[in-house]
Design a protein around this motif. Structure first.
Motif, short mmCIF file in Angstrom:
data_model
loop_
_atom_site.label_atom_id
_atom_site.label_comp_id
_atom_site.label_asym_id
_atom_site.label_seq_id
_atom_site.Cartn_x
_atom_site.Cartn_y
_atom_site.Cartn_z
N PRO A 147 0.81 -1.22 0.00
CA PRO A 147 0.00 0.00 0.00
C PRO A 147 0.85 1.27 0.00
N SER A 148 0.28 2.33 -0.53
CA SER A 148 0.91 3.64 -0.50
C SER A 148 0.32 4.45 0.65
N LYS A 149 1.20 4.89 1.59
CA LYS A 149 0.77 5.71 2.72
C LYS A 149 -0.48 5.11 3.39
N SER A 150 -0.29 3.90 3.89
CA SER A 150 -1.42 3.11 4.38
C SER A 150 -2.12 3.68 5.60
N ALA A 151 -1.49 4.64 6.29
CA ALA A 151 -2.13 5.23 7.48
C ALA A 151 -3.04 6.39 7.12
N LEU A 152 -3.04 6.82 5.86
CA LEU A 152 -3.82 7.98 5.45
C LEU A 152 -5.04 7.57 4.64
N PRO A 153 -6.08 8.42 4.62
CA PRO A 153 -7.23 8.13 3.74
C PRO A 153 -6.77 7.99 2.30
N ASN A 154 -7.37 7.05 1.59
CA ASN A 154 -6.90 6.73 0.24
C ASN A 154 -8.10 6.55 -0.69
N PRO A 155 -8.13 7.27 -1.82
CA PRO A 155 -9.28 7.18 -2.73
C PRO A 155 -9.24 5.99 -3.68
N ASN A 156 -8.24 5.12 -3.53
CA ASN A 156 -8.05 4.05 -4.51
C ASN A 156 -8.73 2.73 -4.14
N MET A 157 -9.49 2.72 -3.05
CA MET A 157 -10.07 1.45 -2.60
C MET A 157 -11.00 0.83 -3.65
N SER A 175 2.12 -3.96 4.88
CA SER A 175 0.99 -3.29 5.51
C SER A 175 -0.25 -3.54 4.67
N ALA A 176 -1.41 -3.07 5.16
CA ALA A 176 -2.66 -3.25 4.43
C ALA A 176 -3.58 -2.09 4.74
N TYR A 177 -4.57 -1.88 3.88
CA TYR A 177 -5.58 -0.85 4.15
C TYR A 177 -6.64 -1.43 5.07
N PRO A 178 -6.88 -0.81 6.22
CA PRO A 178 -7.81 -1.38 7.20
C PRO A 178 -9.23 -1.57 6.67
N VAL A 179 -9.64 -0.77 5.68
CA VAL A 179 -11.02 -0.85 5.19
C VAL A 179 -11.24 -2.03 4.24
N LEU A 180 -10.16 -2.69 3.84
CA LEU A 180 -10.27 -3.81 2.91
C LEU A 180 -9.99 -5.13 3.63
N ASP A 181 -10.79 -6.13 3.33
CA ASP A 181 -10.57 -7.46 3.91
C ASP A 181 -9.69 -8.26 2.94
N ILE A 182 -8.40 -7.89 2.92
CA ILE A 182 -7.44 -8.51 2.00
C ILE A 182 -6.28 -9.03 2.84
N PRO A 183 -5.83 -10.26 2.60
CA PRO A 183 -4.74 -10.83 3.42
C PRO A 183 -3.45 -10.04 3.28
N ALA A 209 12.71 8.14 24.00
CA ALA A 209 12.06 8.87 22.92
C ALA A 209 11.78 7.92 21.75
N ALA A 210 11.11 8.43 20.71
CA ALA A 210 10.80 7.59 19.55
C ALA A 210 10.58 8.46 18.32
N ILE A 211 10.91 7.90 17.16
CA ILE A 211 10.62 8.52 15.86
C ILE A 211 9.81 7.51 15.03
N PHE A 212 8.67 7.96 14.48
CA PHE A 212 7.81 7.07 13.70
C PHE A 212 7.46 7.72 12.36
N HIS A 213 7.02 6.88 11.43
CA HIS A 213 6.54 7.32 10.12
C HIS A 213 5.04 7.59 10.27
N CYS A 214 4.61 8.82 9.94
CA CYS A 214 3.21 9.17 10.17
C CYS A 214 2.29 8.74 9.04
N GLU A 215 2.84 8.35 7.88
CA GLU A 215 2.00 8.06 6.72
C GLU A 215 1.79 6.57 6.47
N ASP A 216 2.58 5.73 7.12
CA ASP A 216 2.45 4.28 6.93
C ASP A 216 1.95 3.64 8.22
N LEU A 217 1.10 2.63 8.05
CA LEU A 217 0.48 1.98 9.20
C LEU A 217 1.51 1.30 10.09
N GLN A 218 2.67 0.92 9.52
CA GLN A 218 3.72 0.33 10.35
C GLN A 218 4.11 1.29 11.47
#
Length: 364
Positions: A147-157, A175-183, A209-218
């Motif tokens: 997925p591309s930027k899996s933590a953000l809303p995505n119009p490609n579903m 990663s995966a898009y939470p709105v899709l039931d895909i393995p 402390a911690a540093i995270f990626h805000c755009e990916d679900l990981q």
């Protein structure tokens, strides 16, 4: 299992756990009755009782003269039309993806499948264009996608749903898009975050402390593990010491080093989103006279080649890379042949201890 439970239930629990973990997948041949009898020191009659219960509940299929198999293997096998699988990844040159891609390619080729590659650069519009071309050409049997930027809303579903309606299996990796039931085949990111922080705490660190990626679900999952580990050890997380970076910032941390240092002041250790971020941070700290691990400890994720060569070598959690690619190819072929195949697989965390974390328990 309690002492009063029948012995055959031990076998059932073992087989179910092997299926849940992905060690046994849909269509896999199970160990023979003799192998299970030897493993558990039980009679073959007891083993037969256990497998009989599993068959009754449609967990396995027993075929006379052949053995037992996971799932309903009596379903007719679907034949692929094109012997072709599309693979859509985010990057071509990131240190993770060459071995992932090699694992996918080698496994598909060994089964007679060709591979059609595309890359999105973690960009939603490029993902959309790739999916539209796949749908227009309609000449593949399945799609493996990151997925591309899996933590953000995505119009490609809607494009993934079109593939689903056409009976074209899709499998996500990393990663995966939470709105899709895909393995999905991925790391257990939340537990990686948890185990990383737990290790730092065991080494005496409490201001972490911690540093995270805000755009990916990981990133979100690793934050959840970070937060849970701190709270489980009676440490109140400090939101000012949690830094979220977008895709561009993850690739170029240097301009943000002073900002990061201002945010994490007082911390003795940091958990970083991946090795790319960790190494950039080590170089930036070194340029400012801050030594890792003497002055500051760092723990990360991926076990990239750079993690082994940077000074000091990184303590990290490995990404399975090639193995992830191999399993992705194996599982997508299983779904082409049998739509009921699961496809999911989770890689559990396993730390590689090197030199980037200091044990401060012994300090005065």
């Amino acid at each position: 299992m309690t002492e009063s439970q029948p012995q055959y239930k031990k076998v059932i629990e073992y087989i179910l756990s092997e299926i849940d973990s992905g060690h046994l997948k849909q269509g896999d041949r199970m160990p023979s009755e003799m192998e299970l009898a030897e493993k558990f020191s039980l009679s073959r009659q007891t083993i037969r009782h256990a497998t009989g219960e599993l068959e009754k509940n449609k967990v396995i299929t027993r075929i006379r003269g052949s053995g037992s198999y996971v799932g309903d293997v009596n379903q007719p096998k679907r034949n692929p039309r094109y012997m072709s699988v599309a693979v859509m990844l985010t990057y071509v040159d990131n240190y993770i993806f060459p071995p992932v891609l090699q694992g996918i390619s080698d496994t598909l080729n060994s089964r007679g499948y060709s591979m059609r590659m595309s890359f999105t650069d973690n960009d939603i519009e490029k993902e959309r264009n790739t999916l539209r071309k796949i749908i227009e050409k309609d000449n593949i049997d399945a799609l493996i996608a990151e997925p591309s930027k899996s933590a953000l809303p995505n119009p490609n579903m809607k494009y993934y749903r079109i593939l689903e309606k056409r009976g074209i299996p899709v499998l996500f990796i990393n990663s995966a898009y939470p709105v899709l039931d895909i393995p999905c085949i991925r790391l257990d990111d939340e537990n990686i975050g948890y185990e990383a922080v737990k290790y730092l705490i065991q080494m005496g660190h409490r201001d972490i402390a911690a540093i995270f990626h805000c755009e990916d679900l990981q990133g979100s999952r690793r934050f959840a593990g970070y937060d849970r580990a701190l709270r489980d050890h009676d440490i109140v997380p400090d939101p000012k010491k949690v830094i979220w970076l977008d895709t561009e910032s993850v690739a170029n941390v240097e301009p943000l080093i002073d900002y990061i240092l201002g945010r994490i002041k007082g911390a003795t250790a940091i958990f970083t989103y991946n090795d790319e971020v960790a190494c950039q941070l080590i170089w930036g700290l070194d340029a400012r006279g801050i030594r890792v691990p003497d002055d500051f400890s760092i723990i990360s994720v991926d076990d990239a080649e750079i993690a082994q060569n940077v000074k000091p070598a990184l303590t990290t959690f490995p990404h399975p890379k090639r193995r992830l690619g191999e399993i992705a190819a194996e599982n997508i072929i299983a779904k082409i042949e049998n739509p009921q195949a699961s496809g999911d697989h989770l890689f559990l965390p396993k730390i590689i201890v090197r030199d980037s974390v200091k044990n401060i328990n012994t300090e005065d």
